[in-house]
Motif scaffolding. Structure first.
Motif, PDB file in Angstrom:
ATOM      1  N   ARG A 130      -7.447 -12.594  -3.915  1.00 46.36           N
ATOM      2  CA  ARG A 130      -6.438 -11.963  -3.065  1.00 46.36           C
ATOM      3  C   ARG A 130      -6.473 -12.504  -1.632  1.00 46.36           C
ATOM      4  O   ARG A 130      -6.789 -11.790  -0.687  1.00 46.36           O
ATOM      5  CB  ARG A 130      -6.649 -10.437  -3.031  1.00 46.36           C
ATOM      6  CG  ARG A 130      -6.790  -9.786  -4.375  1.00 46.36           C
ATOM      7  CD  ARG A 130      -5.499  -9.837  -5.193  1.00 46.36           C
ATOM      8  NE  ARG A 130      -4.392  -9.189  -4.531  1.00 46.36           N
ATOM      9  CZ  ARG A 130      -4.208  -7.871  -4.501  1.00 46.36           C
ATOM     10  NH1 ARG A 130      -5.038  -7.078  -5.104  1.00 46.36           N
ATOM     11  NH2 ARG A 130      -3.178  -7.367  -3.854  1.00 46.36           N
TER      12      ARG A 130
ATOM     13  N   PRO B 109      -3.305  -8.506  10.028  1.00 42.66           N
ATOM     14  CA  PRO B 109      -3.435  -7.464  11.051  1.00 42.66           C
ATOM     15  C   PRO B 109      -4.259  -6.311  10.520  1.00 42.66           C
ATOM     16  O   PRO B 109      -4.066  -5.858   9.404  1.00 42.66           O
ATOM     17  CB  PRO B 109      -1.993  -7.008  11.291  1.00 42.66           C
ATOM     18  CG  PRO B 109      -1.143  -8.085  10.778  1.00 42.66           C
ATOM     19  CD  PRO B 109      -1.895  -8.792   9.721  1.00 42.66           C
TER      20      PRO B 109
ATOM     21  N   ARG C 230      -5.214   6.195  11.835  1.00 38.18           N
ATOM     22  CA  ARG C 230      -4.984   6.911  10.587  1.00 38.18           C
ATOM     23  C   ARG C 230      -3.911   7.979  10.743  1.00 38.18           C
ATOM     24  O   ARG C 230      -3.057   8.163   9.900  1.00 38.18           O
ATOM     25  CB  ARG C 230      -6.259   7.640  10.170  1.00 38.18           C
ATOM     26  CG  ARG C 230      -7.081   6.988   9.128  1.00 38.18           C
ATOM     27  CD  ARG C 230      -6.382   7.038   7.813  1.00 38.18           C
ATOM     28  NE  ARG C 230      -6.953   6.122   6.888  1.00 38.18           N
ATOM     29  CZ  ARG C 230      -7.914   6.443   6.061  1.00 38.18           C
ATOM     30  NH1 ARG C 230      -8.433   7.640   6.084  1.00 38.18           N
ATOM     31  NH2 ARG C 230      -8.358   5.549   5.210  1.00 38.18           N
TER      32      ARG C 230
ATOM     33  N   ALA D  33      -8.816   2.780  15.346  1.00 40.95           N
ATOM     34  CA  ALA D  33      -9.691   2.233  14.315  1.00 40.95           C
ATOM     35  C   ALA D  33     -10.522   1.073  14.857  1.00 40.95           C
ATOM     36  O   ALA D  33     -11.680   0.869  14.474  1.00 40.95           O
ATOM     37  CB  ALA D  33      -8.852   1.781  13.125  1.00 40.95           C
TER      38      ALA D  33
ATOM     39  N   ASP E 292      -6.136   3.242  -3.598  1.00 45.67           N
ATOM     40  CA  ASP E 292      -5.193   2.198  -3.205  1.00 45.67           C
ATOM     41  C   ASP E 292      -5.882   0.962  -2.648  1.00 45.67           C
ATOM     42  O   ASP E 292      -5.269   0.146  -1.974  1.00 45.67           O
ATOM     43  CB  ASP E 292      -4.190   2.748  -2.195  1.00 45.67           C
ATOM     44  CG  ASP E 292      -4.860   3.169  -0.908  1.00 45.67           C
ATOM     45  OD1 ASP E 292      -4.142   3.516   0.038  1.00 45.67           O
ATOM     46  OD2 ASP E 292      -6.103   3.153  -0.848  1.00 45.67           O
TER      47      ASP E 292
ATOM     48  N   THR F  87      -4.531  -2.849  -3.421  1.00 49.47           N
ATOM     49  CA  THR F  87      -3.185  -2.793  -3.987  1.00 49.47           C
ATOM     50  C   THR F  87      -2.247  -3.556  -3.070  1.00 49.47           C
ATOM     51  O   THR F  87      -2.554  -3.799  -1.905  1.00 49.47           O
ATOM     52  CB  THR F  87      -2.692  -1.342  -4.107  1.00 49.47           C
ATOM     53  OG1 THR F  87      -2.913  -0.684  -2.858  1.00 49.47           O
ATOM     54  CG2 THR F  87      -3.432  -0.599  -5.192  1.00 49.47           C
ATOM     55  N   VAL F  88      -1.088  -3.893  -3.603  1.00 47.20           N
ATOM     56  CA  VAL F  88      -0.131  -4.626  -2.777  1.00 47.20           C
ATOM     57  C   VAL F  88       0.498  -3.666  -1.777  1.00 47.20           C
ATOM     58  O   VAL F  88       0.390  -2.452  -1.901  1.00 47.20           O
ATOM     59  CB  VAL F  88       0.973  -5.262  -3.640  1.00 47.20           C
ATOM     60  CG1 VAL F  88       0.392  -6.340  -4.502  1.00 47.20           C
ATOM     61  CG2 VAL F  88       1.674  -4.227  -4.490  1.00 47.20           C
ATOM     62  N   ASP F  89       1.185  -4.245  -0.808  1.00 44.77           N
ATOM     63  CA  ASP F  89       1.775  -3.439   0.255  1.00 44.77           C
ATOM     64  C   ASP F  89       2.720  -2.369  -0.252  1.00 44.77           C
ATOM     65  O   ASP F  89       2.796  -1.285   0.301  1.00 44.77           O
ATOM     66  CB  ASP F  89       2.567  -4.343   1.210  1.00 44.77           C
ATOM     67  CG  ASP F  89       1.678  -4.898   2.296  1.00 44.77           C
ATOM     68  OD1 ASP F  89       2.163  -5.706   3.101  1.00 44.77           O
ATOM     69  OD2 ASP F  89       0.497  -4.518   2.337  1.00 44.77           O
TER      70      ASP F  89
ATOM     71  N   ARG G 209       0.570   3.089   1.683  1.00 42.73           N
ATOM     72  CA  ARG G 209       0.138   1.705   1.917  1.00 42.73           C
ATOM     73  C   ARG G 209       1.179   0.957   2.731  1.00 42.73           C
ATOM     74  O   ARG G 209       0.855   0.191   3.634  1.00 42.73           O
ATOM     75  CB  ARG G 209      -0.032   0.993   0.571  1.00 42.73           C
ATOM     76  CG  ARG G 209      -1.330   1.226  -0.119  1.00 42.73           C
ATOM     77  CD  ARG G 209      -2.472   0.454   0.498  1.00 42.73           C
ATOM     78  NE  ARG G 209      -2.421  -0.943   0.155  1.00 42.73           N
ATOM     79  CZ  ARG G 209      -2.355  -1.928   1.017  1.00 42.73           C
ATOM     80  NH1 ARG G 209      -2.348  -1.674   2.306  1.00 42.73           N
ATOM     81  NH2 ARG G 209      -2.314  -3.172   0.601  1.00 42.73           N
TER      82      ARG G 209
ATOM     83  N   GLU H   6       1.045   2.025   6.332  1.00 41.86           N
ATOM     84  CA  GLU H   6      -0.155   1.488   6.983  1.00 41.86           C
ATOM     85  C   GLU H   6       0.065   0.026   7.338  1.00 41.86           C
ATOM     86  O   GLU H   6      -0.242  -0.421   8.447  1.00 41.86           O
ATOM     87  CB  GLU H   6      -1.340   1.622   6.025  1.00 41.86           C
ATOM     88  CG  GLU H   6      -2.652   1.145   6.615  1.00 41.86           C
ATOM     89  CD  GLU H   6      -3.770   1.187   5.595  1.00 41.86           C
ATOM     90  OE1 GLU H   6      -3.569   0.703   4.464  1.00 41.86           O
ATOM     91  OE2 GLU H   6      -4.837   1.705   5.936  1.00 41.86           O
TER      92      GLU H   6
ATOM     93  N   THR I 279       0.143  -1.383  11.195  1.00 42.93           N
ATOM     94  CA  THR I 279      -0.872  -2.334  11.670  1.00 42.93           C
ATOM     95  C   THR I 279      -0.235  -3.670  12.051  1.00 42.93           C
ATOM     96  O   THR I 279      -0.669  -4.305  13.014  1.00 42.93           O
ATOM     97  CB  THR I 279      -1.978  -2.576  10.621  1.00 42.93           C
ATOM     98  OG1 THR I 279      -1.396  -2.642   9.333  1.00 42.93           O
ATOM     99  CG2 THR I 279      -2.994  -1.470  10.617  1.00 42.93           C
ATOM    100  N   LYS I 280       0.803  -4.053  11.334  1.00 42.75           N
ATOM    101  CA  LYS I 280       1.448  -5.321  11.710  1.00 42.75           C
ATOM    102  C   LYS I 280       2.151  -5.183  13.050  1.00 42.75           C
ATOM    103  O   LYS I 280       2.102  -6.083  13.892  1.00 42.75           O
ATOM    104  CB  LYS I 280       2.470  -5.723  10.644  1.00 42.75           C
ATOM    105  CG  LYS I 280       1.827  -6.310   9.448  1.00 42.75           C
ATOM    106  CD  LYS I 280       2.818  -6.944   8.498  1.00 42.75           C
ATOM    107  CE  LYS I 280       2.050  -7.365   7.257  1.00 42.75           C
ATOM    108  NZ  LYS I 280       2.788  -7.270   6.033  1.00 42.75           N
TER     109      LYS I 280
END
Lengths: 101, 528
Positions: free
Chosen positions: A53, A65, B250, B292, B313, B316-318, B324, B327, B331-332
């Motif tokens: 991954r 990020p 969070r 965080a 999760d 797992t993918v976005d 998810r 989040e 964060t991006k």
């Protein structure tokens, strides 16, 4: 010709799950014409260490990020981020802040 | 410019690196080690002071934890909660006058069954954490999530909240504590051997989580069950406060997720500093000022032990779940706009719950799962009504026969058939042999179970239940409390009608007895 350099890599906060659960990786980067910088290190890690991954660790040129990078216990934002040039015996830590609470 | 401990490279300094040799913004002497928020660079020592001070300041400012009070720390093993544990440990051991004054305990919930871990893996994780807890010297409780199946129904029954203490009570309590030099901390107990959950219980739990179709709903359900177990533990062991380790990042993610999940009405309680929905147990979030990044840096620098435990999760993918995705979005955005998280956080601070004032009078009905006030009693023209209508229209044929069973507990709200799209498609494999031939569909006991349950839930919990293929796997305490509330409602309705009949009868009999016949005739004529 820059000599090969030995650095210590550490992964924490869940990032180690992508590296077989191993937290500390002492590595020796091969010598090359230009000095190693963080951008090249990331490419090297992706090629040689990352087991699964890759999109959960790198995003484009940089780290995903949410992953905190510390070089010698200092924030990499203060060291120039991707342009920081690595030196022998540097300690680079990648901590994922995305999980855990 | 060159730093003291770096070789001067002799090449042209690039103009885009002004921060290489930044000084700490606080002491202005040492070299900066960490960038917090947008552009504030701190050195290590100033950062440590800042971190430790913030914890005490947030507790002191809110004045909600009284001296000598028993507080249960919910530790998941992750960085935030372990950091919180370390702050409590250090805060209690200091000899300064700003010493923390409460009596802590630790609770850890082992969710290995939810993620399919083997018994050995779970035991390994527990052993690691046990070592960490023992080093603190506080009493600790290690609870397998399977225990949630045996909880009593009182967990989801509303409890009266403690009466509001006047502001002066806090100061008086502190003064009294300092005078008596209260140092009656419980002696560290013998570590209890963790009871291994029965295989059958693990299987039941996995069945419950397996019956949830989406990861979003599964995460929400897990959160709810976890919170119920923590509150129950706090109650039985005599703790009056529960400390959760949610960090600022969070909570920012949680705020946006909650809005997406339809929990807008409960935002203040979900993300605020204190949450009093359970009445006697108050949930407190002292880490909500820490991002965080700050927590991760502190933990690394001061070797705070934490254990990485995968959750549902992980990896797992976005787009696997709403949580998810949010989040990833936050964060991006934070990477390019460093004030994202703090802006969201500041917005959440301004939220207040409208129903808080009524907590003493119990005028709001509570959701069965999340125990927040029900937000589904709305007027006729509303978005909620529209969603119900579209559910109805796009649902299956089994619409008739359910109208009578879906009276909502709020008498002011007009009757409307609750969404019955579940009917034929709900429990996998249940045979719906009568496609609306006589207005009833499936057996009358089975059909409205999900529907009946939904009338006791807030909007977002109803969505979570809707994503379950069957509600029969829910723990017994939830189902029995649901039945009790429905019986109570049914009893209320029948009592109401009985009262009306009695009043009407009394009215007329009164007239017959007291008034003379002429008055009766006049009254009757008047009525006509």
């Amino acid at each position: 010709m820059a000599a090969s350099i030995a650095i210590h890599l550490e992964f924490g906060g869940g990032a180690e799950l992508l590296f077989n659960g191993v937290k500390k990786h002492p590595v020796t980067l091969p010598s090359q014409s230009e000095p190693w910088d963080m951008k090249q290190l990331l490419v090297w890690i992706q090629r040689n260490l990352l087991k699964e991954r890759p999109e959960l660790f790198v995003q484009g040129d940089s780290v995903r990020p949410g992953i905190l990078v510390l070089i010698n216990d200092a924030d990499w934002e203060l060291m120039g981020e991707l342009d920081y040039q690595l030196q022998d015996q540097d300690n680079v830590v990648f901590i994922s802040t995305l999980h855990g609470g | 410019m060159c730093q003291v401990d770096e070789d001067y490279r002799g090449e042209v300094e690039r103009a885009a690196v002004p921060s290489v040799s930044k000084k700490c913004v606080k002491c202005k002497e040492a070299l900066a080690a960490l960038v917090i928020r947008a552009g504030d660079a701190y050195c290590r020592l100033c950062f440590k002071d800042f971190f430790v001070h913030k914890f005490k300041a947030v507790l002191g400012k809110n004045r909600i934890i009284f001296p000598g009070e028993k507080v249960l720390l919910a530790v998941s093993g992750g960085p935030s909660s372990c950091s919180m544990l370390r702050q409590v440990q250090e805060g209690l051991s200091q000899k300064a006058n700003k010493k923390l004054r409460f009596v802590p305990g630790i609770a850890y919930i082992d969710e290995g069954a939810a993620i399919g871990q083997s018994v050995e893996e779970r035991q390994r994780t527990v052993a690691e954490l046990q070592a960490v807890f023992q080093a603190t010297g506080f009493p600790f409780y290690i609870l397998p999530l399977e225990q949630v199946l045996d909880l009593p129904a009182s967990v989801v029954a509303t409890n009266p909240s403690p009466s509001e203490q006047p502001a002066s009570a806090y100061k008086a309590a502190v003064g009294h504590f300092v005078e008596t030099d209260g140092s009656n901390f419980p002696t560290p107990q013998e570590p209890k051997k963790m009871l291994l959950p029965h295989v059958q219980e693990s299987h039941t739990l996995q069945q419950l989580l397996g019956s949830v179709k989406t990861l979003t709903a599964r995460e929400e359900l897990l959160n709810t069950l976890r919170q119920h177990l923590l509150v129950h533990t706090a109650r039985t062991e005599g703790y009056s406060k529960l400390m959760l380790g949610d960090s600022c990042t969070r909570l920012a993610v949680k705020l946006l997720t909650s809005i997406s999940l339809g929990r807008g009405a409960q935002l203040a309680q979900d993300t605020g500093f204190s949450d009093s929905r359970y009445g006697d147990i108050i949930l407190v979030r002292p880490m909500r000022d820490y991002s965080a990044k700050e927590i991760a840096y502190y933990n690394h620098l001061f070797t705070v032990p934490s254990v990485v435990i995968p959750s549902v999760d992980t990896k797992t993918v976005d787009k696997a779940s709403i949580q998810r995705l949010t989040e990833s979005f936050v964060t991006k955005l934070q990477a390019d706009f460093p004030s994202t998280v703090s802006t969201i956080y500041r917005t959440s601070e301004k939220l207040q719950s409208a129903c808080m004032k009524w907590s003493g009078a119990e005028r709001c009905d509570r959701c069965l799962l999340c125990l927040c006030s029900l937000d589904t009693a709305v007027e006729e023209p509303s978005a909620f009504q529209a969603t119900l209508l579209s559910d109805q229209l796009s649902g299956s044929k089994c619409l008739r026969g359910s109208a009578a069973e879906t009276l909502r507990p709020n008498p002011g709200r007009p009757e409307s058939p609750a969404p019955t799209g579940q009917c034929c498609s709900s429990a996998g494999g249940r045979d719906c042999g009568r496609p609306g031939s006589d207005g009833g569909c499936c057996s009358s006991a089975k059909l409205p179970e999900t529907t009946r349950l939904k009338s006791l839930l807030c909007y977002s919990c109803a969505l979570t239940i809707r994503d379950m293929s069957t509600v029969n796997h829910l723990p017994q305490y939830i189902l029995s409390e649901a039945q009790r509330r429905q019986r109570r409602w049914g009893l209320f309705v029948s009592l109401f009608f009985d009262c009306v009949c009695i009043i009407v009868r009394n009215r007329f009999s009164h007239f017959n007895v007291v008034f003379r016949p002429s008055c009766v005739i006049r009254y009757t004529v008047h009525m006509l």
